[in-house]
Design a protein around this motif. Structure first.
Motif, PDB file in Angstrom:
ATOM      1  N   HIS A 146       0.838  -1.205   0.000  1.00 43.88           N
ATOM      2  CA  HIS A 146       0.000   0.000   0.000  1.00 43.88           C
ATOM      3  C   HIS A 146       0.869   1.249   0.000  1.00 43.88           C
ATOM      4  O   HIS A 146       0.684   2.144  -0.826  1.00 43.88           O
ATOM      5  CB  HIS A 146      -0.911   0.011   1.236  1.00 43.88           C
ATOM      6  CG  HIS A 146      -2.136  -0.839   1.085  1.00 43.88           C
ATOM      7  ND1 HIS A 146      -3.143  -0.540   0.191  1.00 43.88           N
ATOM      8  CD2 HIS A 146      -2.530  -1.978   1.704  1.00 43.88           C
ATOM      9  CE1 HIS A 146      -4.104  -1.446   0.276  1.00 43.88           C
ATOM     10  NE2 HIS A 146      -3.745  -2.346   1.176  1.00 43.88           N
ATOM     11  N   VAL A 152      -4.473   0.699  -5.917  1.00 45.21           N
ATOM     12  CA  VAL A 152      -4.778  -0.703  -5.652  1.00 45.21           C
ATOM     13  C   VAL A 152      -4.809  -1.530  -6.945  1.00 45.21           C
ATOM     14  O   VAL A 152      -4.731  -2.753  -6.899  1.00 45.21           O
ATOM     15  CB  VAL A 152      -6.092  -0.795  -4.848  1.00 45.21           C
ATOM     16  CG1 VAL A 152      -6.671  -2.194  -4.851  1.00 45.21           C
ATOM     17  CG2 VAL A 152      -5.822  -0.366  -3.401  1.00 45.21           C
ATOM     18  N   LEU A 186      -8.234  -8.844  -2.355  1.00 46.33           N
ATOM     19  CA  LEU A 186      -8.918  -7.763  -1.651  1.00 46.33           C
ATOM     20  C   LEU A 186     -10.428  -7.893  -1.851  1.00 46.33           C
ATOM     21  O   LEU A 186     -10.882  -8.558  -2.797  1.00 46.33           O
ATOM     22  CB  LEU A 186      -8.429  -6.414  -2.199  1.00 46.33           C
ATOM     23  CG  LEU A 186      -6.934  -6.156  -2.016  1.00 46.33           C
ATOM     24  CD1 LEU A 186      -6.499  -4.947  -2.828  1.00 46.33           C
ATOM     25  CD2 LEU A 186      -6.592  -5.938  -0.552  1.00 46.33           C
ATOM     26  N   PRO A 187     -11.233  -7.258  -0.981  1.00 41.67           N
ATOM     27  CA  PRO A 187     -12.690  -7.348  -1.124  1.00 41.67           C
ATOM     28  C   PRO A 187     -13.171  -6.821  -2.479  1.00 41.67           C
ATOM     29  O   PRO A 187     -12.531  -5.957  -3.084  1.00 41.67           O
ATOM     30  CB  PRO A 187     -13.204  -6.455   0.012  1.00 41.67           C
ATOM     31  CG  PRO A 187     -12.089  -6.375   0.983  1.00 41.67           C
ATOM     32  CD  PRO A 187     -10.827  -6.507   0.194  1.00 41.67           C
ATOM     33  N   GLN A 188     -14.336  -7.327  -2.909  1.00 40.79           N
ATOM     34  CA  GLN A 188     -14.832  -7.028  -4.257  1.00 40.79           C
ATOM     35  C   GLN A 188     -15.088  -5.547  -4.505  1.00 40.79           C
ATOM     36  O   GLN A 188     -14.743  -5.017  -5.557  1.00 40.79           O
ATOM     37  CB  GLN A 188     -16.141  -7.788  -4.478  1.00 40.79           C
ATOM     38  CG  GLN A 188     -15.928  -9.179  -5.010  1.00 40.79           C
ATOM     39  CD  GLN A 188     -17.191  -9.688  -5.679  1.00 40.79           C
ATOM     40  OE1 GLN A 188     -17.890  -8.950  -6.361  1.00 40.79           O
ATOM     41  NE2 GLN A 188     -17.479 -10.949  -5.483  1.00 40.79           N
ATOM     42  N   VAL A 189     -15.720  -4.884  -3.523  1.00 41.89           N
ATOM     43  CA  VAL A 189     -16.034  -3.478  -3.757  1.00 41.89           C
ATOM     44  C   VAL A 189     -14.745  -2.665  -3.856  1.00 41.89           C
ATOM     45  O   VAL A 189     -14.641  -1.726  -4.657  1.00 41.89           O
ATOM     46  CB  VAL A 189     -16.972  -2.931  -2.653  1.00 41.89           C
ATOM     47  CG1 VAL A 189     -17.036  -1.412  -2.694  1.00 41.89           C
ATOM     48  CG2 VAL A 189     -18.363  -3.503  -2.825  1.00 41.89           C
ATOM     49  N   THR A 190     -13.746  -3.060  -3.066  1.00 47.09           N
ATOM     50  CA  THR A 190     -12.445  -2.382  -3.169  1.00 47.09           C
ATOM     51  C   THR A 190     -11.914  -2.522  -4.592  1.00 47.09           C
ATOM     52  O   THR A 190     -11.490  -1.543  -5.215  1.00 47.09           O
ATOM     53  CB  THR A 190     -11.449  -2.994  -2.158  1.00 47.09           C
ATOM     54  OG1 THR A 190     -12.004  -2.885  -0.857  1.00 47.09           O
ATOM     55  CG2 THR A 190     -10.117  -2.296  -2.206  1.00 47.09           C
ATOM     56  N   PHE A 246      -2.220   6.051   8.592  1.00 51.70           N
ATOM     57  CA  PHE A 246      -2.726   4.989   7.708  1.00 51.70           C
ATOM     58  C   PHE A 246      -2.124   3.651   8.126  1.00 51.70           C
ATOM     59  O   PHE A 246      -2.838   2.648   8.235  1.00 51.70           O
ATOM     60  CB  PHE A 246      -2.360   5.313   6.257  1.00 51.70           C
ATOM     61  CG  PHE A 246      -2.700   4.215   5.279  1.00 51.70           C
ATOM     62  CD1 PHE A 246      -3.966   4.144   4.721  1.00 51.70           C
ATOM     63  CD2 PHE A 246      -1.761   3.250   4.924  1.00 51.70           C
ATOM     64  CE1 PHE A 246      -4.292   3.124   3.835  1.00 51.70           C
ATOM     65  CE2 PHE A 246      -2.078   2.234   4.034  1.00 51.70           C
ATOM     66  CZ  PHE A 246      -3.347   2.174   3.490  1.00 51.70           C
ATOM     67  N   PHE A 272      -4.204   0.509   9.462  1.00 52.60           N
ATOM     68  CA  PHE A 272      -4.124  -0.702   8.636  1.00 52.60           C
ATOM     69  C   PHE A 272      -3.753  -1.899   9.514  1.00 52.60           C
ATOM     70  O   PHE A 272      -4.390  -2.955   9.456  1.00 52.60           O
ATOM     71  CB  PHE A 272      -3.093  -0.513   7.518  1.00 52.60           C
ATOM     72  CG  PHE A 272      -3.046  -1.682   6.575  1.00 52.60           C
ATOM     73  CD1 PHE A 272      -3.919  -1.755   5.505  1.00 52.60           C
ATOM     74  CD2 PHE A 272      -2.151  -2.720   6.771  1.00 52.60           C
ATOM     75  CE1 PHE A 272      -3.905  -2.842   4.655  1.00 52.60           C
ATOM     76  CE2 PHE A 272      -2.126  -3.807   5.928  1.00 52.60           C
ATOM     77  CZ  PHE A 272      -2.999  -3.867   4.859  1.00 52.60           C
ATOM     78  N   VAL A 292      -6.681  -2.814  11.824  1.00 52.29           N
ATOM     79  CA  VAL A 292      -7.771  -3.531  11.154  1.00 52.29           C
ATOM     80  C   VAL A 292      -7.353  -4.955  10.807  1.00 52.29           C
ATOM     81  O   VAL A 292      -8.163  -5.884  10.862  1.00 52.29           O
ATOM     82  CB  VAL A 292      -8.220  -2.752   9.890  1.00 52.29           C
ATOM     83  CG1 VAL A 292      -9.165  -3.575   9.030  1.00 52.29           C
ATOM     84  CG2 VAL A 292      -8.904  -1.455  10.287  1.00 52.29           C
ATOM     85  N   GLU A 293      -6.086  -5.134  10.480  1.00 50.38           N
ATOM     86  CA  GLU A 293      -5.601  -6.459  10.080  1.00 50.38           C
ATOM     87  C   GLU A 293      -5.426  -7.410  11.281  1.00 50.38           C
ATOM     88  O   GLU A 293      -5.293  -8.608  11.100  1.00 50.38           O
ATOM     89  CB  GLU A 293      -4.241  -6.325   9.378  1.00 50.38           C
ATOM     90  CG  GLU A 293      -4.310  -5.682   8.004  1.00 50.38           C
ATOM     91  CD  GLU A 293      -4.781  -6.648   6.935  1.00 50.38           C
ATOM     92  OE1 GLU A 293      -4.145  -7.691   6.756  1.00 50.38           O
ATOM     93  OE2 GLU A 293      -5.802  -6.345   6.287  1.00 50.38           O
ATOM     94  N   ALA A 337      -9.558  -4.477  18.180  1.00 48.09           N
ATOM     95  CA  ALA A 337      -9.122  -4.800  16.817  1.00 48.09           C
ATOM     96  C   ALA A 337     -10.230  -4.469  15.828  1.00 48.09           C
ATOM     97  O   ALA A 337     -11.400  -4.527  16.163  1.00 48.09           O
ATOM     98  CB  ALA A 337      -8.752  -6.255  16.725  1.00 48.09           C
TER      99      ALA A 337
END
Lengths: 120, 867
Positions: B281, B336, B344-348, B708, B712, B715-716, B867
């Motif tokens: 990223h 990305v 990665l997720p679809q919407v991303t 960021f 990141f 979230v991970e 988390a």
């Protein structure tokens, strides 16, 4: 030679860079929302579309406002260029209006992705 | 709009047949000073002394920009030779010219050099040479920053290539993906070379970017409103901002990776809560805009060349500006698409794919504007124009494959194949290298006073154009047939042989074209006749000056009424009485210091006359110190690094040491009164204020990169803080926050007091501020020292200390600024008219308040979210 008041200059700049800046924030927000929704229990995947829709509407409103400022700058520019000519005083207003239109379209494009695809 | 303005409009609509500009058009020339004034100006603006010392102190924009361009071009040649070696290795299957390790080094050094040491510096160097004359002024706002940028870039580049001497050549690709680039899989110093030597070159790029922004926004000729600005300047404005926003995350990413390698932090170590994807990223947030950082100015260059050779005004100027700005913004939200295969997720994937495809709209608008201009023009097929056409053809092909790889399923198919190699070279050679060569042919008279030979130029173009397509078109096919990139050889019978053979032949044809350019350069400089002022009958201001221009650029600054002043204006000195008074006054006074004009951002009204910095040795001291810090860290020589930091501090102090004022204050005031414009012998308030604002923006971007990374990793992670570490408590930082808020009030007050002329109060307030600022720093250090974990514990510990450490660094810089300002306040050099350093100190510390609240909120608040 052109001469703008500080307020007019502020309107010109906001109308010019406002819409791409707001769209950038919106895009990042949708990205973070989707990543978080797929990983966090706090926010389910089903939340993506409604939240993205609200964000899209807010962004469209902000882009519209930037467009309105650009329109005002465009109109004011007409009066400012009495001895200048050639559309010079209207330049930032005109380009701001064009940018607002493009980024309104881009906002919808990103929203459509959240609409038609499964989030995770 | 008045019915009959006394000058032509900005190229308003007219029948197409009337729009053609005759090739032999007589264009206006810059007003010349009388011989005595010319001699005085030339002496004042020439670089100081002959010899090496004088040369090192040289700050004139022609010298600095020219050096950057020549150095960048030298790196281009070296990187090209590395590419030829790679192509020779791949000419046939199972070739043994070089082994796998050497090949890894070749593609890493080739890609890294082209991206970091050629394209961006070349463009910035061109901007530094051209902008003052293109915009109708005399210099760049920070000549010393230009010198610092050059030497930092040069020394960083040399440091990078010195890796060959120690046989520690970086070999993890130009993107240095973790964990391959981490301490476990790249244990030597090769990757430290990549991170630190290129890191220092990135600092150079940012430094140049800052002065380019200020030059474009605040140093244009009177009347050159934003709507009349040459498109190259527009493109450089977008690019310079992009450099700030893109290079900073890369520097932060490189810092984190280096910390992993050197002090045992865990940012990218998945076993300790880190994430290799975080590196991807941070890298691609830089890496994708980097492509547009190169393309947008190249497009701007072509927007200058095409109308001149098509002999008509560019069609759709406002649309091109809109598309450059839109491209600049959108380029940051495509990163990305380099990571579609990460998982990665679809919407991303969807939103990044949409943005990747939609960027074709603004890019396409630029291309259509150029094509339409050619179509409705009467082209003159000079070499520069041939390169412009080569750019259009090649870049469009690269753009089409770009849209293809923007589509997720197609990208999955061709990811890491030679198709991508072909695509990126079509975009970068077609979209950047061809425009650079075209502009070298176009602007060479302004650099050397000689035109390049046209016959050799055409040979040069056709060899490069044909060679390029022969080299890279077959790679689309071999890529679609499955040939992976970054392999040192391949087995026979895969069907790739013939395409690789053709590619290698093409690469040598392309290289021979570059060789012809070099021959042409030396040949034309040796035997070419001096060219006139405007050999192309061009429209922009630099062509109103002799070739090459005098050191001072414009003696009498031009007054602008059109986008194409040399085509539309009979003279460059017509204008309102007040503006004429300012430019005529500036032509005659002062002759004892380097004076330039600051104008307003939108309409370019004269705002103030200021003194541009004098030649100095200090920027080089800073460069040497900085490169010493980075270079010694490669070898973990911490005492040497500390010495380097000391040198940097001394260099910065020396650099900013106030210089004696050459003109008596009475003379300055008399001038101000007579010409009705402020004069700033001590340096421009506008420039200083803008520089501080950009510096704070830069810190904000760096802070955002850290934040960021923090979120990141959070979230991970399954648990946050990782490893069930205790939640941090904020008693001490709460006290520190009160101190910082109080300090904000105090520094603001100091500005008001100096405006009222109360010297003693200013000194005491600054001293009190210093005490409070020190208290904030000490409290944060104390609190960090109390933590029951450190940066080695896990990724949470690493990012906690990294963010806290960055806040400490910002506080330390602020303390240094306060100390410097205070020193001069006690010496009594500030007055109600001259107090910019106090104002800037106040601004810095006020902005520290939101930055502090963000950092503290994240470090001490977000762990409670889990988390």
């Amino acid at each position: 030679m052109l001469s703008f008041t500080p307020a007019a200059r502020r309107r010109q700049w906001l109308g010019f860079v406002g819409s791409p800046a707001v769209w950038t924030l919106y895009f990042v927000a949708v990205y973070v929302l989707n990543e978080a929704a797929c990983k966090l229990t706090l926010l389910g995947a089903t939340a993506v579309l409604p939240v993205a829709t609200v964000l899209a509407l807010l962004t469209l409103a902000a882009v519209g406002y930037a467009g309105w400022l650009a329109y005002q700058a465009w109109r004011e520019g007409d009066g400012a260029e009495a001895e200048d000519g050639g559309g010079n005083g209207r330049f930032l207003g005109l380009t701001g209006l064009l940018l607002s239109s493009l980024f309104a379209l881009m906002t919808v494009a990103v929203w459509v992705a959240a609409w038609v695809l499964r989030p995770c | 709009m008045s019915a009959n303005p006394p000058w032509p409009s900005d190229g308003a609509a007219a029948p197409i047949e009337q729009e053609i500009i005759p090739p032999n058009v007589q264009t206006a020339h810059a007003e010349r000073p009388d011989p005595e004034t010319a001699v005085a100006l030339e002496k004042r603006w020439a670089d100081p002394e002959p010899g090496i010392i004088g040369s090192l102190k040289a700050i004139q924009n022609d010298a600095v920009g020219g050096r950057i361009m020549i150095t960048a071009f030298s790196f281009f040649l070296v990187a090209g030779l590395l590419a030829l070696l790679m192509r020779l290795q791949l000419i046939k299957p199972e070739n043994t010219l070089v082994g796998p390790n050497t090949f890894n080094g070749l593609f890493t050094m080739h890609g890294s050099t082209m991206m970091y040491l050629f394209a961006v510096p070349m463009i910035e160097g061109l901007a530094i040479v051209l902008l003052p004359v293109l915009l109708g002024n005399r210099e760049m706002p920070f000549p010393r920053l230009g010198v610092f940028s050059y030497f930092t870039f040069l020394l960083g580049g040399i440091l990078f290539f010195s890796s060959y001497l120690l046989r520690s050549v970086p070999d993890a690709g130009w993107f240095a993906y973790a964990p391959l680039s981490g301490p476990e899989f790249s244990p030597g110093i090769a990757l430290d070379y990549w991170l630190l030597a290129l890191g220092v070159a990135e600092v150079a790029a940012i430094a140049a970017g800052i002065e380019i922004i200020i030059a474009i926004l605040r140093m244009r000729a009177p009347g050159m409103s934003l709507g009349r600005m040459p498109l190259f300047a527009w493109s450089m404005l977008v690019t310079a901002f992009s450099i700030l926003f893109a290079f900073t995350p890369l520097i932060i990413g490189s810092l984190l990776l280096e910390l992993d390698r050197k002090i045992g932090s865990q940012f990218f170590n998945p076993n300790m809560g880190g994430s290799p994807v975080l590196w991807q990223h941070l890298f691609w947030i830089f890496g994708h805009p980097e492509v547009y950082i190169q393309f947008i100015p190249a497009s701007g260059m072509m927007a200058m060349v095409i109308p001149v050779f098509a002999r008509r005004r560019l069609i759709g100027y406002p649309l091109v500006v809109v598309s450059m700005v839109a491209t600049g913004f959108m380029s940051f939200l495509l990163w990305v698409h380099h990571m579609f295969s990460v998982g990665l997720p679809q919407v991303t994937l969807g939103i990044f794919s949409a943005a990747s495809i939609f960027i074709a709209i603004p890019t396409g608008v630029q291309i259509f504007a150029y094509v339409a201009t050619v179509l409705f023009g009467r082209p003159q097929w000079k070499t520069a124009f041939l390169f412009a056409v080569g750019f259009l053809v090649t870049f469009v092909l690269g753009g089409i494959t770009g849209v293809m790889v923007g589509v997720v399923p197609f990208d999955w198919q061709v990811h890491d194949s030679y198709f991508v190699v072909a695509h990126l070279h079509y975009v970068l050679i077609g979209g950047v290298v061809f425009p650079i060569f075209g502009t070298l042919y176009y602007w060479m008279p302004k650099f050397t006073g000689k035109l390049l030979n046209e016959r050799l130029g055409k040979i040069n173009f056709w060899l490069m154009f044909v060679g390029f397509h022969v080299a890279f078109f077959p790679q689309h096919i071999s890529g679609l047939m499955g040939m992976p990139r970054r392999v040192y050889t391949y087995p026979p019978g895969m069907g790739w042989d013939i395409f690789n053979f053709i590619s290698t032949i093409g690469a040598f044809i392309l290289a021979s074209g570059v060789l012809v350019f070099i021959v042409n350069f030396f040949y034309s400089n040796r035997v070419g006749d001096p060219t006139g002022r405007n050999p192309w009958g061009a429209d922009t201001l630099e062509w109103s000056l002799p070739s090459p221009p005098p050191n001072y650029g414009f003696s009498v600054l031009p007054i602008i009424h059109s986008r194409h002043p040399l085509w539309d204006q009979a003279t460059l000195s017509e204008g309102s009485a007040s503006v004429r008074k300012v430019v005529q006054g500036l032509a005659a006074w002062p002759l004892r210091w380097r004076a330039a004009l600051i104008t307003s951002d939108v309409e370019a009204r004269p705002v103030e006359i200021f003194r541009v910095s004098e030649p100095s040795f200090w920027p080089i001291v800073c460069s040497v110190g900085l490169v010493t810090v980075f270079g010694s860290e490669i070898f973990s020589l911490r005492p040497v690094a500390l010495l380097g930091i000391l040198v940097v501090v001394i260099g910065v102090v020396g650099w900013n040491w106030p210089e004696p004022v050459p003109t008596p204050m009475e003379e300055e005031l008399a001038y101000e009164e007579h010409f009705d414009i402020p004069v700033r012998q001590h340096g421009s308030r506008v420039v200083a204020r803008s520089a501080m604002a950009l510096w704070l923006l830069l810190l904000g971007i760096a802070l955002t990169s850290f934040m960021f990374s923090y979120f990141f990793l959070q979230v991970e992670s399954d648990v946050w803080p990782q490893g069930n570490l205790p939640l941090p408590t904020a008693e001490w930082v709460a006290v520190a926050t009160v101190c910082l808020l109080l300090n904000g009030f105090i520094v603001r007050r100091a500005v008001r007091e100096i405006q009222d002329g109360r010297q003693l109060r200013v000194r005491l307030l600054l001293a009190l501020g210093f005490v409070l600022e020190t208290a904030v720093l000490v409290l944060l250090v104390y609190d960090l020292a109390q933590m029951p974990f450190d940066w080695r514990t896990n990724a949470y510990g690493s990012i906690f200390f990294a963010l806290g450490g960055f806040m400490l660094l910002m506080l330390l810089i602020g303390l240094g600024i306060n100390l410097f300002t205070q020193f001069w306040a006690w010496r009594g050099i500030y007055s109600p008219e001259r107090f910019t350093p106090i104002d800037n100190t106040s601004l810095y510390w006020l902005v520290m308040i939101p930055y502090w609240l963000l950092v503290i909120g994240i470090l001490y608040g977000s762990p409670y979210l889990g988390a």
